[in-house]
Design an enzyme around this catalytic site. Structure first.
Site, PDB file in Angstrom:
ATOM      1  N   SER A 240      -7.277  58.237  10.410  1.00 20.35           N
ATOM      2  CA  SER A 240      -6.624  57.645   9.231  1.00 20.35           C
ATOM      3  C   SER A 240      -7.123  58.273   7.933  1.00 20.35           C
ATOM      4  CB  SER A 240      -6.826  56.131   9.204  1.00 20.35           C
ATOM      5  OG  SER A 240      -8.195  55.797   9.302  1.00 20.35           O
ATOM      6  N   HIS A 270      -7.162  54.632  17.949  1.00 24.71           N
ATOM      7  CA  HIS A 270      -7.807  54.443  16.632  1.00 24.71           C
ATOM      8  C   HIS A 270      -7.695  52.954  16.269  1.00 24.71           C
ATOM      9  CE1 HIS A 270      -9.457  55.508  12.863  1.00 24.71           C
ATOM     10  NE2 HIS A 270      -8.384  55.914  12.212  1.00 24.71           N
ATOM     11  N   HIS A 317     -16.850  56.089  21.077  1.00 26.65           N
ATOM     12  CA  HIS A 317     -16.579  56.579  19.716  1.00 26.65           C
ATOM     13  C   HIS A 317     -16.722  58.091  19.691  1.00 26.65           C
ATOM     14  CE1 HIS A 317     -16.685  56.903  15.332  1.00 26.65           C
ATOM     15  NE2 HIS A 317     -16.068  55.752  15.352  1.00 26.65           N
ATOM     16  N   ARG A 326     -20.823  47.925  12.425  1.00 26.22           N
ATOM     17  CA  ARG A 326     -19.693  47.073  12.017  1.00 26.22           C
ATOM     18  C   ARG A 326     -19.445  46.015  13.100  1.00 26.22           C
ATOM     19  NH1 ARG A 326     -15.241  51.592  11.210  1.00 26.22           N
ATOM     20  NH2 ARG A 326     -16.059  52.062  13.285  1.00 26.22           N
ATOM     21  N   ASP A 372     -13.845  47.650  16.821  1.00 31.80           N
ATOM     22  CA  ASP A 372     -12.659  46.931  17.294  1.00 31.80           C
ATOM     23  C   ASP A 372     -12.950  45.945  18.423  1.00 31.80           C
ATOM     24  OD1 ASP A 372     -10.918  48.248  15.524  1.00 31.80           O
ATOM     25  OD2 ASP A 372     -11.009  50.026  16.788  1.00 31.80           O
TER      26      ASP A 372
HETATM   27  N1  AMX Z   1     -13.298  53.736  28.383  1.00 30.14           N
HETATM   28  C1  AMX Z   1     -13.080  54.643  29.363  1.00 30.14           C
HETATM   29  N2  AMX Z   1     -13.230  55.958  29.206  1.00 30.14           N
HETATM   30  C2  AMX Z   1     -13.667  56.375  28.022  1.00 30.14           C
HETATM   31  C3  AMX Z   1     -13.970  55.507  26.970  1.00 30.14           C
HETATM   32  C4  AMX Z   1     -13.745  54.129  27.179  1.00 30.14           C
HETATM   33  N3  AMX Z   1     -13.939  53.226  26.213  1.00 30.14           N
HETATM   34  N4  AMX Z   1     -14.391  56.227  25.911  1.00 30.14           N
HETATM   35  C5  AMX Z   1     -14.349  57.516  26.298  1.00 30.14           C
HETATM   36  N5  AMX Z   1     -13.910  57.617  27.570  1.00 30.14           N
HETATM   37  C6  AMX Z   1     -13.622  58.815  28.320  1.00 30.14           C
HETATM   38  C7  AMX Z   1     -12.573  59.632  27.581  1.00 30.14           C
HETATM   39  O1  AMX Z   1     -11.257  59.122  27.849  1.00 30.14           O
HETATM   40  C8  AMX Z   1     -12.808  61.008  28.125  1.00 30.14           C
HETATM   41  O2  AMX Z   1     -12.228  61.082  29.399  1.00 30.14           O
HETATM   42  P1  AMX Z   1     -11.509  62.443  29.922  1.00 30.14           P
HETATM   43  O3  AMX Z   1     -12.622  63.445  29.990  1.00 30.14           O
HETATM   44  O4  AMX Z   1     -10.960  62.040  31.245  1.00 30.14           O
HETATM   45  O5  AMX Z   1     -10.475  62.789  28.913  1.00 30.14           O
HETATM   46  C9  AMX Z   1     -14.337  61.019  28.280  1.00 30.14           C
HETATM   47  O6  AMX Z   1     -14.738  59.652  28.340  1.00 30.14           O
HETATM   48  C10 AMX Z   1     -15.052  61.684  27.131  1.00 30.14           C
HETATM   49  O7  AMX Z   1     -14.626  61.080  25.929  1.00 30.14           O
HETATM   50  P2  AMX Z   1     -15.614  60.998  24.667  1.00 30.14           P
HETATM   51  O8  AMX Z   1     -15.929  62.371  24.228  1.00 30.14           O
HETATM   52  O9  AMX Z   1     -16.744  60.071  24.954  1.00 30.14           O
HETATM   53  O10 AMX Z   1     -14.701  60.232  23.608  1.00 30.14           O
HETATM   54  P3  AMX Z   1     -13.666  60.877  22.580  1.00 30.14           P
HETATM   55  O11 AMX Z   1     -14.430  61.338  21.390  1.00 30.14           O
HETATM   56  O12 AMX Z   1     -12.755  61.850  23.226  1.00 30.14           O
HETATM   57  O13 AMX Z   1     -12.782  59.606  22.190  1.00 30.14           O
HETATM   58  C11 AMX Z   1     -12.428  57.338  21.649  1.00 30.14           C
HETATM   59  C12 AMX Z   1     -13.281  58.582  21.381  1.00 30.14           C
HETATM   60  C13 AMX Z   1     -12.784  56.251  20.638  1.00 30.14           C
HETATM   61  C14 AMX Z   1     -10.944  57.701  21.439  1.00 30.14           C
HETATM   62  C15 AMX Z   1     -12.669  56.851  23.101  1.00 30.14           C
HETATM   63  O14 AMX Z   1     -14.010  56.452  23.233  1.00 30.14           O
HETATM   64  C16 AMX Z   1     -11.743  55.730  23.518  1.00 30.14           C
HETATM   65  O15 AMX Z   1     -10.619  55.996  23.977  1.00 30.14           O
HETATM   66  N6  AMX Z   1     -12.181  54.432  23.346  1.00 30.14           N
HETATM   67  C17 AMX Z   1     -11.337  53.300  23.637  1.00 30.14           C
HETATM   68  C18 AMX Z   1     -10.362  53.070  22.507  1.00 30.14           C
HETATM   69  C19 AMX Z   1     -11.051  52.557  21.262  1.00 30.14           C
HETATM   70  O16 AMX Z   1     -11.861  51.635  21.315  1.00 30.14           O
HETATM   71  N7  AMX Z   1     -10.706  53.143  20.108  1.00 30.14           N
HETATM   72  C20 AMX Z   1     -11.227  52.684  18.807  1.00 30.14           C
HETATM   73  C21 AMX Z   1     -12.273  53.631  18.219  1.00 30.14           C
HETATM   74  C22 AMX Z   1     -12.720  53.152  16.853  1.00 30.14           C
HETATM   75  C23 AMX Z   1     -11.613  53.300  15.880  1.00 30.14           C
HETATM   76  O17 AMX Z   1     -11.208  54.395  15.546  1.00 30.14           O
HETATM   77  N8  AMX Z   1     -11.067  52.232  15.382  1.00 30.14           N
END
Ligand code: AMX
Length: 439
Positions: A240, A270, A317, A326, A372
């Protein structure tokens, strides 16, 4: 000129030589290298953005203008009878880097009050949309509809000096920020409360007025203050904030930029994750027939979610490598105000159960909860059960930080953003050359 704007101008004048010197004398100093993993992998850790509004340390979490969340919550002036600081004071801090006095907060509140009238056509636009439109789409449409109000566009078309771009950008930003809470509350009441919208009460501060327009009693005013402050900024690289900065770098005005910021926040990875958390927990509750699960039952549910190829919303994250402060600030609020709430109990169990499961699975780089994982529970408790709306609350808060960044971008003359892309074949060539050099 308002006192805040005057102070901001003094700060801008003092800051400009620092940026100018860095570019002129040290522009070729390296900050790091970029590898193939980063080019394909969403530019993780590539240091190519600058902001002084906030900084995210992976282990410590966010600092707003050098201050941690507990420091910000402690030091900013507070609304009488409440535990949380005025949003107006936080805006002052984000823009100037200084903690305001009570008087300075009152001046910012007054400035917002004078700018708070939302044009009628914005409500007309909202009313023309099908009621089942997602509230983030409504918010984004309302903001972009106001683009015709832009002072920056008028001044730009009249031939304003580049050095002064920040000034009409400030005007646009303060006008939009003053109006955004009312637009959000209007969407809520129109969509989810039988179209019983509540007019603004200009005698109240921003958090108090938002709670009033939502039609929710105390301490929802404190919830709103806390929520807007916590969500305001998370340095520049998140979707964002980056979307807002990127759009604005083309000299698109604040309305275009904040509308784009909202669109980025609407993604489930996000900001939308806060709504996903709630719908996911509702799924667990339905499965458990409402009873609070044991840790083992919850562990099983978490594994089932992972095995079905979904992520655990509210955990992980891109930058953080510990529990999000937070999350902790909201957890403390829950422990004080809603410790016995069944939904909070679920969230509490997840806090124990999810990190070890994610660690065992071994994929997520950060197994800890983010902002979140906790925020929807508080909203639910105070009656905002329409979880589609949660990201709108996030967006109102995020707009404060993104707007502050955009004003400073313009003040420091940051150019149009234009990273370079390469082709897959070029990456393969680079990989081949690196392998050959090794052997
Ligand atoms: N549950 C399951 N798997 C997860 C995970 C979770 N909460 N967080 C990361 N992973 C997985 C990823 O999907 C990725 O899998 P892949 O290799 O099969 O593609 C692997 O772990 C490595 O990911 P990462 O490097 O740890 O995370 P990232 O930087 O690519 O993504 C984020 C970060 C937030 C998108 C991810 O942790 C996620 O999808 N979390 C759940 C959604 C969420 O809570 N989003 C809100 C974030 C805060 C915000 O912006 N408001």
């Amino acid at each position: 000129m308002s006192k805040l704007k005057e102070k901001l101008y003094t700060k801008i004048q003092a800051w400009r030589p620092r940026t100018a010197k860095l570019i002129k004398e040290h522009g070729d100093v390296k900050l790091g290298e970029v590898n193939i993993g980063q080019a394909i992998g969403g530019a993780r850790d590539v240091k190519c953005l600058v902001t002084d509004i906030s900084y995210l340390d992976p282990m410590e979490g966010i600092r707003f203008r050098g201050m941690t969340i507990p420091e910000v919550l402690e030091k900013l002036p507070k609304a009488p009878g409440g535990d949380m600081p005025y949003v107006e004071g936080h805006v002052y801090l984000l823009l100037t880097g200084d903690i305001p006095t009570e008087k300075e907060v009152a001046e910012v509140a007054d400035e917002f009050r004078k700018r708070a009238k939302v044009p009628q056509y914005v409500f007309d636009v909202l009313r023309a949309m099908p009621r089942d439109t997602h509230p983030m789409t409504m918010l984004s449409a309302a903001v972009v509809a106001m683009q015709r109000e832009s002072v920056f566009v008028q001044k730009y078309n009249a031939g304003i000096n580049k050095n002064d771009y920040w000034d009409p950008t400030y005007e646009d930003a303060m006008n939009l920020l003053a109006q955004l809470p009312e637009i959000a509350a209007y969407i809520f009441r129109m969509k989810y409360r039988g179209d019983t919208t509540i007019p603004s009460d200009p005698t109240l501060d921003m958090g108090g007025n938002f709670a009033h327009m939502m039609g929710i009693a105390k301490p929802y005013d404190d919830v709103s203050r806390l929520y807007f402050i916590l969500h305001s900024d998370h340095e520049s690289g998140n979707v964002s904030a980056h979307a807002g900065h990127l759009i604005s770098s083309a000299l698109s005005d604040i309305y275009y930029s904040i509308s784009g910021m909202i669109n980025g926040l609407a993604g489930p990875l996000h900001g939308l994750a806060n709504q996903e958390v709630l719908s996911w927990i509702q799924g667990v509750m339905a499965k458990m027939g409402g009873k609070v699960p044991t840790d083992e039952e919850m562990r099983q549910f978490v594994w089932d979610t992972l095995k079905s190829g979904q992520v655990i919303p509210g955990y992980g994250h891109a930058v953080l490598r510990k529990t999000d402060p937070r999350y902790m600030a909201q957890r403390e609020f829950c422990l004080k105000h809603l410790p016995e709430d069944p939904l909070f109990k679920y969230v509490d169990i997840l806090f124990r159960v999810v990190p070890p499961v994610l660690l065992e699975q071994g994929k997520a780089k950060n197994p800890w909860p983010n902002v979140d994982a906790q925020s929807g529970v508080i909203q639910w408790y105070y009656g905002v059960k329409e979880y589609d709306f949660y990201t709108v609350l996030f967006a109102v808060g995020r707009a404060f930080g993104v707007a502050a960044n955009i004003i400073w971008d313009r003040a420091l003359g940051y150019p149009i953003e234009r990273p370079k892309s390469v082709t897959t074949a070029m990456l393969e060539e680079a990989a081949k050359a690196a392998s050959a050099a090794k052997s």
